[in-house]
Design a protein around this motif. Structure first.
Motif: not given
Length: 158
Positions: A99-103, A78-80, A124-128, A43-45
């Motif tokens: 940590k980026l993969r599974n924040p 917002g990376h995802h 919700v906090l999706e990784g990338t 949403e911030t993105v």
């Protein structure tokens, strides 16, 4: 509307909402455009970051890289979403890759360590998946990564 504000020659800060506070997203505009951090959520993105880039005449396709200062949710949430919208190459300090993969997993772990001082983790906090890993002293474009643990074990400065 939040906008990127100049803080130095070719360096801009966007203050993105985070609870009752704000978190910073930096844009480096020199020989290339590099985004450092992405705000707390998709949403911030959509509602803050993309309009702020548009106001500067930029789109996601103008970004050369997406990096982060550390992997707390208010900085990489917002990376995802950014990666859903564009194929911006994403780099992270080697100590923050998992940590980026599974924040969300990591967000829960750090809150469990300090339950009396921590808000609930986000729903919700999706990784990338990072495209590349950076090590201490590596350079990317005009930036050099310096590992600065303290706030967290994967914190870096550029």
């Amino acid at each position: 509307m939040q906008t990127f504000e100049p803080v130095a020659d070719g360096i801009f800060l966007l203050k993105t909402p985070f609870g009752g506070l704000w978190s910073g997203v930096y844009l480096i505009r020199r020989e290339m455009s590099i985004l450092i951090d992405s705000g707390a959520s998709a949403e911030t993105v959509d509602s803050v970051l993309l309009p702020a880039l548009k106001k500067l005449g930029l789109s996601l396709s103008d970004l050369s890289y997406l990096l982060c200062t550390h992997t707390h949710g208010d900085h990489i949430g917002g990376h995802h979403r950014l990666r859903e919208l564009a194929a911006v190459p994403c780099g992270v300090f080697e100590g923050g890759a998992e940590k980026l993969r599974n924040p969300l997993k990591y967000s829960r772990e750090i809150r469990d360590a300090f339950p009396g001082y921590s808000p609930a983790p986000p729903a919700v906090l999706e990784g990338t998946e990072p495209d590349f890993l950076l090590r201490d002293s590596d350079t990317i474009g005009p930036l050099q990564l310096i590992h600065t643990p303290g706030h967290d074990s994967d914190t870096v400065c550029f």
